[in-house]
Design an enzyme around this catalytic site. Sequence first.
Site, short mmCIF file in Angstrom:
data_model
loop_
_atom_site.label_atom_id
_atom_site.label_comp_id
_atom_site.label_asym_id
_atom_site.label_seq_id
_atom_site.Cartn_x
_atom_site.Cartn_y
_atom_site.Cartn_z
N HIS A 110 0.82 -1.22 0.00
CA HIS A 110 0.00 0.00 0.00
C HIS A 110 0.85 1.27 0.00
O HIS A 110 0.35 2.35 0.31
CB HIS A 110 -0.96 0.00 1.20
CG HIS A 110 -2.04 -1.05 1.09
ND1 HIS A 110 -2.77 -1.49 2.16
CD2 HIS A 110 -2.49 -1.75 0.01
CE1 HIS A 110 -3.64 -2.41 1.75
NE2 HIS A 110 -3.48 -2.58 0.46
N CYS A 159 10.41 18.27 -7.75
CA CYS A 159 10.98 16.93 -7.79
C CYS A 159 12.50 17.05 -7.83
O CYS A 159 13.04 17.88 -8.57
CB CYS A 159 10.46 16.22 -9.03
SG CYS A 159 11.27 14.66 -9.38
N THR A 165 -4.03 -8.49 10.87
CA THR A 165 -4.79 -7.99 9.75
C THR A 165 -6.25 -8.43 9.87
O THR A 165 -6.54 -9.53 10.34
CB THR A 165 -4.11 -8.40 8.40
OG1 THR A 165 -4.92 -8.00 7.32
CG2 THR A 165 -3.82 -9.88 8.33
ZN LIG Z 1 10.08 14.24 -11.38
#
Ligand SMILES: [Zn+2]
Length: 238
Positions: free
Chosen positions: A110, A137, A178
């Site tokens: 996940h 980024c 879980t």
């Molecule tokens: Zn990037």
Amino acid sequence: MARPSIVVLTGAGISKESGLDTFRDKDGLWSKVRIEDVATPEAFERDPVRVHDFYNARRRGLRNSNVQPNAAHRALAELEQRWPGEVLLVTQNIDDLHERAGSRNLVHMHGELLKTRCVHCGALDADLGEISVELACTSCREAGRLRPHVVWFGEMPLEMDRIYEALAGCGLFISIGTSGNVYPAAGFVQEVRYRPGTRTVELNLEPSEGATVFEERHYGPATEIVPTYVSQLLAGAR
Ligand SMILES: [Zn+2]
């Protein structure tokens, strides 16, 4: 003598005793925040600031010095180190407590709370701190294209090919902490239960929704039953 490969599946129940807020419990995060406001691709498109705020708060929670790996995380890291066969740990948790305890052969199906993913170039960044809609980024330098590296509702879990391949070759499947009602993870036991020679074990606080399909079951706090089970396994008593 060769020992069987092991696949361990973990969920929120193993991190709860480390002081983390859970998502799906009765008093968990999803009882306070609407999933459709913070954990879907549509929510992120509509209001990225709100979504980043939500995950920034989760990251701060995870970095709190009170939140540490517990005896159950440590027992699984020891199992990986000492078991004379393959051990793959598949976790539904997005925290990094398994890594901090020492687990290395690990799939975060996940996603991972501390990572961000660039939707422009696909690069992953580890722990950039507080994420904003302006942040660039570090790979492609595009600003405003980062998203949490977590699997949102309506998205496919990660590395499923690797998981199913490991399930197909395992001789022991252990499900820990879980609830047994979140798919596809809840279906993993069905993949292995009819295969001759593959044992299935549930370790949980209380019987999960799918408990009856497991051959062997132990109930109690993860910090007690997981270390006990792992030490018996390593001693050859199971
Ligand atoms: Zn990037």
